[in-house]
Design a protein around this motif. Structure first.
Motif, PDB file in Angstrom:
ATOM      1  N   TYR A 174       3.952   4.493  -5.632  1.00 30.49           N
ATOM      2  CA  TYR A 174       3.515   5.579  -6.520  1.00 30.49           C
ATOM      3  C   TYR A 174       2.023   5.866  -6.353  1.00 30.49           C
ATOM      4  CZ  TYR A 174       8.067   4.993  -8.696  1.00 30.49           C
ATOM      5  OH  TYR A 174       9.417   4.903  -8.907  1.00 30.49           O
ATOM      6  N   LEU A 175       1.271   4.810  -6.041  1.00 30.55           N
ATOM      7  CA  LEU A 175      -0.158   4.991  -5.769  1.00 30.55           C
ATOM      8  C   LEU A 175      -0.321   5.833  -4.497  1.00 30.55           C
ATOM      9  CD1 LEU A 175      -2.979   4.073  -6.785  1.00 30.55           C
ATOM     10  CD2 LEU A 175      -2.805   2.139  -5.228  1.00 30.55           C
ATOM     11  N   ALA A 176       0.532   5.546  -3.497  1.00 35.49           N
ATOM     12  CA  ALA A 176       0.503   6.311  -2.244  1.00 35.49           C
ATOM     13  C   ALA A 176       0.906   7.754  -2.506  1.00 35.49           C
ATOM     14  CB  ALA A 176       1.440   5.664  -1.231  1.00 35.49           C
ATOM     15  N   ASP A 177       1.922   7.941  -3.332  1.00 35.46           N
ATOM     16  CA  ASP A 177       2.413   9.284  -3.636  1.00 35.46           C
ATOM     17  C   ASP A 177       1.323  10.100  -4.347  1.00 35.46           C
ATOM     18  OD1 ASP A 177       4.713  11.139  -3.773  1.00 35.46           O
ATOM     19  OD2 ASP A 177       4.434  10.917  -5.941  1.00 35.46           O
ATOM     20  N   TRP A 178       0.572   9.419  -5.203  1.00 37.16           N
ATOM     21  CA  TRP A 178      -0.482  10.110  -5.961  1.00 37.16           C
ATOM     22  C   TRP A 178      -1.706  10.393  -5.091  1.00 37.16           C
ATOM     23  CZ3 TRP A 178      -4.664   7.094  -8.844  1.00 37.16           C
ATOM     24  CH2 TRP A 178      -5.569   7.976  -9.456  1.00 37.16           C
ATOM     25  N   THR A 179      -2.168   9.384  -4.339  1.00 40.67           N
ATOM     26  CA  THR A 179      -3.438   9.545  -3.625  1.00 40.67           C
ATOM     27  C   THR A 179      -3.251  10.036  -2.187  1.00 40.67           C
ATOM     28  OG1 THR A 179      -3.436   7.263  -2.844  1.00 40.67           O
ATOM     29  CG2 THR A 179      -4.507   7.670  -4.956  1.00 40.67           C
ATOM     30  N   GLY A 180      -2.022   9.959  -1.675  1.00 43.65           N
ATOM     31  CA  GLY A 180      -1.755  10.536  -0.359  1.00 43.65           C
ATOM     32  C   GLY A 180      -1.919   9.599   0.824  1.00 43.65           C
ATOM     33  N   PHE A 181      -2.138   8.288   0.578  1.00 40.00           N
ATOM     34  CA  PHE A 181      -2.191   7.399   1.757  1.00 40.00           C
ATOM     35  C   PHE A 181      -0.782   7.099   2.237  1.00 40.00           C
ATOM     36  CE2 PHE A 181      -2.375   4.070  -1.655  1.00 40.00           C
ATOM     37  CZ  PHE A 181      -1.346   3.234  -1.231  1.00 40.00           C
ATOM     38  N   GLU A 182      -0.703   6.576   3.467  1.00 42.80           N
ATOM     39  CA  GLU A 182       0.605   6.309   4.049  1.00 42.80           C
ATOM     40  C   GLU A 182       0.769   4.801   4.242  1.00 42.80           C
ATOM     41  OE1 GLU A 182       3.267   7.296   7.994  1.00 42.80           O
ATOM     42  OE2 GLU A 182       1.197   8.031   7.909  1.00 42.80           O
ATOM     43  N   SER A 183       1.808   4.227   3.633  1.00 39.43           N
ATOM     44  CA  SER A 183       2.064   2.796   3.833  1.00 39.43           C
ATOM     45  C   SER A 183       2.803   2.648   5.159  1.00 39.43           C
ATOM     46  CB  SER A 183       2.928   2.243   2.703  1.00 39.43           C
ATOM     47  OG  SER A 183       2.320   2.499   1.458  1.00 39.43           O
ATOM     48  N   VAL A 184       2.103   2.120   6.170  1.00 43.51           N
ATOM     49  CA  VAL A 184       2.714   2.054   7.504  1.00 43.51           C
ATOM     50  C   VAL A 184       3.464   0.741   7.720  1.00 43.51           C
ATOM     51  CG1 VAL A 184       1.149   3.691   8.604  1.00 43.51           C
ATOM     52  CG2 VAL A 184       0.531   1.252   8.540  1.00 43.51           C
ATOM     53  N   ALA A 185       3.154  -0.281   6.934  1.00 45.03           N
ATOM     54  CA  ALA A 185       3.860  -1.569   7.074  1.00 45.03           C
ATOM     55  C   ALA A 185       3.695  -2.365   5.787  1.00 45.03           C
ATOM     56  CB  ALA A 185       3.289  -2.358   8.246  1.00 45.03           C
ATOM     57  N   TYR A 186       4.628  -3.297   5.572  1.00 44.45           N
ATOM     58  CA  TYR A 186       4.572  -4.196   4.412  1.00 44.45           C
ATOM     59  C   TYR A 186       4.541  -5.635   4.895  1.00 44.45           C
ATOM     60  CZ  TYR A 186       5.819  -0.054   1.790  1.00 44.45           C
ATOM     61  OH  TYR A 186       5.812   1.201   1.258  1.00 44.45           O
ATOM     62  N   VAL A 187       3.648  -6.425   4.319  1.00 47.98           N
ATOM     63  CA  VAL A 187       3.537  -7.836   4.693  1.00 47.98           C
ATOM     64  C   VAL A 187       4.829  -8.578   4.326  1.00 47.98           C
ATOM     65  CG1 VAL A 187       2.204  -9.962   4.364  1.00 47.98           C
ATOM     66  CG2 VAL A 187       1.017  -7.761   4.498  1.00 47.98           C
ATOM     67  N   GLU A 188       5.455  -8.184   3.210  1.00 49.61           N
ATOM     68  CA  GLU A 188       6.769  -8.731   2.860  1.00 49.61           C
ATOM     69  C   GLU A 188       7.833  -8.003   3.691  1.00 49.61           C
ATOM     70  OE1 GLU A 188       6.912  -9.873  -1.885  1.00 49.61           O
ATOM     71  OE2 GLU A 188       7.277  -7.798  -1.320  1.00 49.61           O
ATOM     72  N   PRO A 189       8.754  -8.749   4.312  1.00 49.57           N
ATOM     73  CA  PRO A 189       9.814  -8.063   5.064  1.00 49.57           C
ATOM     74  C   PRO A 189      10.732  -7.238   4.159  1.00 49.57           C
ATOM     75  CG  PRO A 189      10.025 -10.476   5.244  1.00 49.57           C
ATOM     76  CD  PRO A 189       8.801 -10.201   4.427  1.00 49.57           C
ATOM     77  N   LYS A 190      10.954  -7.720   2.939  1.00 49.01           N
ATOM     78  CA  LYS A 190      11.707  -6.983   1.920  1.00 49.01           C
ATOM     79  C   LYS A 190      11.046  -7.297   0.588  1.00 49.01           C
ATOM     80  CE  LYS A 190      16.467  -6.601   3.418  1.00 49.01           C
ATOM     81  NZ  LYS A 190      17.772  -7.218   3.417  1.00 49.01           N
ATOM     82  N   PRO A 191      11.137  -6.357  -0.390  1.00 51.37           N
ATOM     83  CA  PRO A 191      10.509  -6.669  -1.684  1.00 51.37           C
ATOM     84  C   PRO A 191      11.017  -7.995  -2.242  1.00 51.37           C
ATOM     85  CG  PRO A 191      11.233  -4.382  -1.632  1.00 51.37           C
ATOM     86  CD  PRO A 191      11.764  -5.033  -0.388  1.00 51.37           C
ATOM     87  N   GLY A 192      10.105  -8.920  -2.480  1.00 50.86           N
ATOM     88  CA  GLY A 192      10.483 -10.220  -3.053  1.00 50.86           C
ATOM     89  C   GLY A 192      10.712 -11.307  -2.020  1.00 50.86           C
ATOM     90  N   ILE A 193      10.733 -10.941  -0.719  1.00 53.45           N
ATOM     91  CA  ILE A 193      10.954 -11.941   0.340  1.00 53.45           C
ATOM     92  C   ILE A 193       9.615 -12.265   0.998  1.00 53.45           C
ATOM     93  CG2 ILE A 193      12.102 -12.395   2.558  1.00 53.45           C
ATOM     94  CD1 ILE A 193      14.094 -12.164   0.327  1.00 53.45           C
ATOM     95  N   PRO A 194       9.202 -13.559   1.008  1.00 55.63           N
ATOM     96  CA  PRO A 194       7.884 -13.896   1.567  1.00 55.63           C
ATOM     97  C   PRO A 194       7.818 -13.640   3.079  1.00 55.63           C
ATOM     98  CG  PRO A 194       9.058 -15.880   0.812  1.00 55.63           C
ATOM     99  CD  PRO A 194       9.919 -14.718   0.471  1.00 55.63           C
ATOM    100  N   PRO A 195       6.615 -13.369   3.600  1.00 55.47           N
ATOM    101  CA  PRO A 195       6.458 -13.072   5.022  1.00 55.47           C
ATOM    102  C   PRO A 195       6.831 -14.250   5.915  1.00 55.47           C
ATOM    103  CG  PRO A 195       4.321 -13.269   3.915  1.00 55.47           C
ATOM    104  CD  PRO A 195       5.360 -13.281   2.854  1.00 55.47           C
ATOM    105  N   ASN A 196       7.308 -13.955   7.133  1.00 57.76           N
ATOM    106  CA  ASN A 196       7.561 -14.994   8.144  1.00 57.76           C
ATOM    107  C   ASN A 196       6.835 -14.579   9.423  1.00 57.76           C
ATOM    108  OD1 ASN A 196       9.435 -13.383   9.965  1.00 57.76           O
ATOM    109  ND2 ASN A 196      10.481 -13.219   7.985  1.00 57.76           N
ATOM    110  N   PRO A 197       6.577 -15.535  10.345  1.00 58.27           N
ATOM    111  CA  PRO A 197       5.735 -15.245  11.517  1.00 58.27           C
ATOM    112  C   PRO A 197       6.205 -14.055  12.353  1.00 58.27           C
ATOM    113  CG  PRO A 197       6.112 -17.607  11.323  1.00 58.27           C
ATOM    114  CD  PRO A 197       6.960 -16.957  10.272  1.00 58.27           C
ATOM    115  N   ALA A 198       7.522 -13.930  12.594  1.00 57.42           N
ATOM    116  CA  ALA A 198       8.012 -12.825  13.431  1.00 57.42           C
ATOM    117  C   ALA A 198       7.677 -11.487  12.771  1.00 57.42           C
ATOM    118  CB  ALA A 198       9.517 -12.949  13.625  1.00 57.42           C
TER     119      ALA A 198
END
Ligand SMILES: [Zn+2]
Length: 303
Positions: free
Chosen positions: A205-229
């Motif tokens: 929603y912050l992106a939608d309001w301010t216009g930035f583009e989320s190009v990647a997420y550190v979490e592979p899925k919401p709620g799932i911690p990052p892994n090396p791959a």
């Protein structure tokens, strides 16, 4: 004699009816701050979660049950954000008013134009904590204003005697927020079109309001911690897309974001996880701080 009259006046004080405040409990501090803005001195407001807690995972402690037992109104973000901890508190509170469907329960997602609502419900067993659409809508002050309106309307229903006060508070809050929003939009204009790496999908929603583009997420899925791959993929995308910032809330661990930010390299911006409601902060002050941190990130400063 003097003692007797003192006791009599004390008894008299005690027998006065308690000030009939509307007791409001919000699941998260941003909602609590909105409720305080429209409720003013006619309400008492508490927040179940702290800004330092990940709102998807809150400990269902007994003191929270007690708050709900006495509540006249429970405000929820909905969309299953609180589904891991709120239902057990609601059941334990033995207060039918604040159960779903009760006059004292308000799911605030109904007031907002939602993002990321998929047709088919996502399987929560795969860890996705946003199965019914993105619940982080209070990062957009336009959505917050609609929520404030909805809260004011419900307060007026529950406490018609003070309806005029809620209406006046809402008008004042609307004016303050709209004036602040113009300033924030100017300050964040450089974010328009900027590629950003986010930790969690909370920034939609912050992106939608301010216009930035989320190009990647550190979490592979919401709620799932990052892994090396996955982190490797995030890094490649961040470099290929010339990411400007890595952004995350303070309640998430910063080690992976720090690594990604250092390797791209770009500044890491950590945002407060919510309004410091207990410390007396307002929603407008909370958003002002958030805008300041993003601004500093754009200027190349890592806080
Ligand atoms: Zn989330």
């Amino acid at each position: 004699m003097r003692l007797l009259s003192l006791m009599a006046s004390l008894l008299c004080l005690l027998s006065l009816p308690a000030r009939a405040e509307l007791r409001v409990v919000a699941t998260v501090p941003d909602l609590a701050a909105l409720a305080q803005a429209v409720g003013g001195d006619k309400v008492s407001v508490q927040s179940l979660a702290l800004p330092t807690q990940d709102p998807h995972f809150v400990d269902a402690k007994p003191n929270l049950v007690l708050q709900l037992n006495r509540a006249d109104l429970l405000l929820s973000l909905g969309l299953e954000l609180e589904s891991g901890w709120l239902p057990v508190l609601q059941t334990g509170a033995r207060n039918p008013k604040i159960l779903r469907g009760g006059a004292g329960f308000l799911d605030c997602s109904q007031f907002v134009t939602l993002l990321e609502v998929s047709g088919a419900p996502t399987d929560r067993s795969q860890g996705d904590v946003h199965p019914r659409g993105n619940p982080h809508y209070l990062y957009d002050p336009r959505a917050a204003l609609r929520v404030a309106k909805g809260i004011a309307a419900r307060m007026a229903q529950l406490d018609p005697e003070n309806a005029k006060a809620y209406e006046a508070n809402l008008a004042r809050f609307t004016q303050e927020l709209e004036a602040a929003r113009v300033g924030w939009e100017k300050r964040l204009a450089p974010l328009k079109g900027a590629p950003v790496v986010a930790f969690h999908k909370s920034l939609a929603y912050l992106a939608d309001w301010t216009g930035f583009e989320s190009v990647a997420y550190v979490e592979p899925k919401p709620g799932i911690p990052p892994n090396p791959a996955h982190v490797g993929r995030v890094l490649r995308t961040a470099r290929a897309r010339n990411a400007r910032l890595v952004v995350q809330e303070e309640y998430y661990p910063t080690n992976t974001s720090r690594l990604v930010a250092a390797k791209v390299p770009v500044p890491l911006v950590t945002l407060p996880g919510g309004t410091d409601f207990r410390g007396g902060q307002s929603y407008v002050q909370r958003m002002d701080e958030l805008v300041k941190r993003l601004e500093q990130g754009l200027q190349g400063k890592s806080p």
